[in-house]
Design an enzyme around this catalytic site. Sequence first.
Site, mmCIF file in Angstrom:
data_model
loop_
_atom_site.group_PDB
_atom_site.id
_atom_site.type_symbol
_atom_site.label_atom_id
_atom_site.label_comp_id
_atom_site.label_asym_id
_atom_site.label_seq_id
_atom_site.Cartn_x
_atom_site.Cartn_y
_atom_site.Cartn_z
ATOM 1 N N LYS A 1 27.505 56.722 37.848
ATOM 2 C CA LYS A 1 28.078 55.469 38.344
ATOM 3 C C LYS A 1 28.608 55.673 39.758
ATOM 4 O O LYS A 1 29.331 56.620 40.040
ATOM 5 C CB LYS A 1 29.204 55.002 37.433
ATOM 6 C CG LYS A 1 29.712 53.584 37.727
ATOM 7 C CD LYS A 1 30.665 53.129 36.627
ATOM 8 C CE LYS A 1 31.062 51.668 36.800
ATOM 9 N NZ LYS A 1 31.947 51.478 37.946
ATOM 10 N N THR B 1 70.601 50.388 66.772
ATOM 11 C CA THR B 1 71.583 51.195 67.500
ATOM 12 C C THR B 1 71.388 52.683 67.233
ATOM 13 O O THR B 1 71.459 53.507 68.152
ATOM 14 C CB THR B 1 73.010 50.770 67.117
ATOM 15 O OG1 THR B 1 73.185 49.397 67.453
ATOM 16 C CG2 THR B 1 74.036 51.604 67.850
ATOM 17 N N SER C 1 71.394 48.007 76.852
ATOM 18 C CA SER C 1 71.982 47.855 75.535
ATOM 19 C C SER C 1 70.866 48.109 74.527
ATOM 20 O O SER C 1 69.677 47.945 74.847
ATOM 21 C CB SER C 1 72.538 46.438 75.344
ATOM 22 O OG SER C 1 72.775 46.149 73.981
ATOM 23 N N THR C 2 71.243 48.483 73.322
ATOM 24 C CA THR C 2 70.241 48.541 72.257
ATOM 25 C C THR C 2 69.489 47.220 72.163
ATOM 26 O O THR C 2 68.277 47.191 71.914
ATOM 27 C CB THR C 2 70.916 48.832 70.895
ATOM 28 O OG1 THR C 2 71.518 50.119 70.940
ATOM 29 C CG2 THR C 2 69.905 48.786 69.756
ATOM 30 N N ASN C 3 70.221 46.127 72.411
ATOM 31 C CA ASN C 3 69.668 44.788 72.177
ATOM 32 C C ASN C 3 68.557 44.399 73.137
ATOM 33 O O ASN C 3 67.782 43.490 72.834
ATOM 34 C CB ASN C 3 70.793 43.749 72.249
ATOM 35 C CG ASN C 3 71.851 43.992 71.204
ATOM 36 O OD1 ASN C 3 71.636 44.757 70.274
ATOM 37 N ND2 ASN C 3 72.993 43.355 71.367
ATOM 38 N N SER D 1 33.035 57.294 38.638
ATOM 39 C CA SER D 1 33.675 57.343 37.335
ATOM 40 C C SER D 1 33.834 58.777 36.873
ATOM 41 O O SER D 1 33.007 59.643 37.170
ATOM 42 C CB SER D 1 32.848 56.578 36.301
ATOM 43 O OG SER D 1 33.375 56.733 34.995
ATOM 44 N N SER D 2 34.915 59.011 36.116
ATOM 45 C CA SER D 2 35.130 60.325 35.522
ATOM 46 C C SER D 2 34.517 60.418 34.130
ATOM 47 O O SER D 2 34.488 61.502 33.542
ATOM 48 C CB SER D 2 36.633 60.610 35.438
ATOM 49 O OG SER D 2 37.270 59.631 34.626
ATOM 50 N N THR E 1 26.135 29.090 47.131
ATOM 51 C CA THR E 1 27.424 28.420 47.249
ATOM 52 C C THR E 1 28.029 28.333 45.863
ATOM 53 O O THR E 1 27.318 28.049 44.893
ATOM 54 C CB THR E 1 27.292 27.014 47.865
ATOM 55 O OG1 THR E 1 26.456 26.217 47.019
ATOM 56 C CG2 THR E 1 26.686 27.075 49.258
#
Length: 470
Positions: free
Chosen positions: A330, A107, A146-148, A324-325, A193
């Site tokens: 990496k 609404t 209507s909103t509906n 990586s830090s 697999t």
Amino acid sequence: MNTFERKETRQEHDYVGDVLIPADKLYGVNSVRGFDNLSVSPLTVAHYAEFRDAFAQCKQAAALANLDSGVLDAERCAAIVQACKDVIDGQCDDSLIVDLLEGSGGTSTNMNFNEVIANRAQQVLGHAAGSYDVVHPNDHVNGSQSTNDVYPAALKIATHAMLAPLIDEVQKLAAQFDQKAEQFADVLHLGRTCLQDAQPMRLGQLFSGYASLTHRLAEELGAVRGKLHTLPLGGTAIGTGFGAPAAYRDAVYRHLGEITGVAYQAPSNPFDAMQNMDVFSRVSGELRTCSASLAKIASDLTVLSSGPVGGIGELKLPEAQAGSSIMPGKVNPVLPMAMIQLSFAVIGNDVAVAQAVQYGELEINHFEPVVASRIFDSIALLTNGIRRFREKCIAGISADVARNEAHLVNSMAVATALVPTLGYASVSKLARQSVNEGRSLLAIMEESGILSQTEAMAAIEKASRPVFES
């Protein structure tokens, strides 16, 4: 909302009060209440342009249908139509302030659009915003609605529009996999697999499977998109159509089709259309399936590109950024990882949609805003994520041909290829010898005079070709 210059007074549902509204804004008292009471997320109803446009398209079609039905005069209709076009052009976004995730059952959203369109129409006709002396949000902009019925209609129209670019991205990804399948068609590859050596195959065959899956995902998304053509417009509050003239329903669908270019249609049972949102379970289910399927592919790529020394390393992914830090050099498979993470979010959204669909009550479902929020989020995540996955990862994948072949010829998988020639029992004995001695099965057979390297490779080549070719 710091400088208030316009005052609106309304009496509704035993609430009387003055609301001060900035003079340059087009929303009204109901929008302010919805904003004040129900703002819980960072997104407004204008965040997704397709949803904003869909609401305005419904209001525009309704105005034209009301003109045809004698409910609205030509002057008001023209002003409302122009206001709707201004909304679609994005001119009113700063006045569409209600939260996308608002909890009023839609609404507040509907009234935000009604008030903005009414005030803009007032301006088009040379009147002040907020007076509603010529164009009223409820009587004129919301006439025969209507909103509906408007909210779920706009939700379907927006979802239909948003699915188009997503399907296009999935199709482009499928084409990219097709290209990779052709590029790697002759690369010998160790099929696995349960993460164990299995049988000889071609790397191109692996990618052809990805391509086939992705083509199917696009087809299924297209099929479920077609289920969004039936709208509840004309049902008004609960499906009876009360409050709308008899000629309105046919007219509103005719005008909506002309506005959107899509042949939307009325439901065979308006009460079903008002009560149930099962189509969004299906839409969300296909979004979940798409994300989960692509996450499986992304996981495969992560495994096959693992390394560069201690992993499988048969595929080389484009190096996107430092991984990586603390560990120099990496590089992580960030794009496949992002695709997997994205699937977690989409699957979570699907759970929220399922809950919302389930908990609709009696004549309507008042949890449509959370459906809108989660469906739109999933579509946006997938559209953007798939585009980056394709452009930044899949397009640049290359194969380490030597490593692929070495893993195959030094593996137990060779044994499977030799069974037709030597028999299961003999090959099994040789395979166990290979494992126990840590030596290549092909080397043992050549030393024993059982099979030459050339003959063994011919058997592997044959085994890597599909038995049933299309």
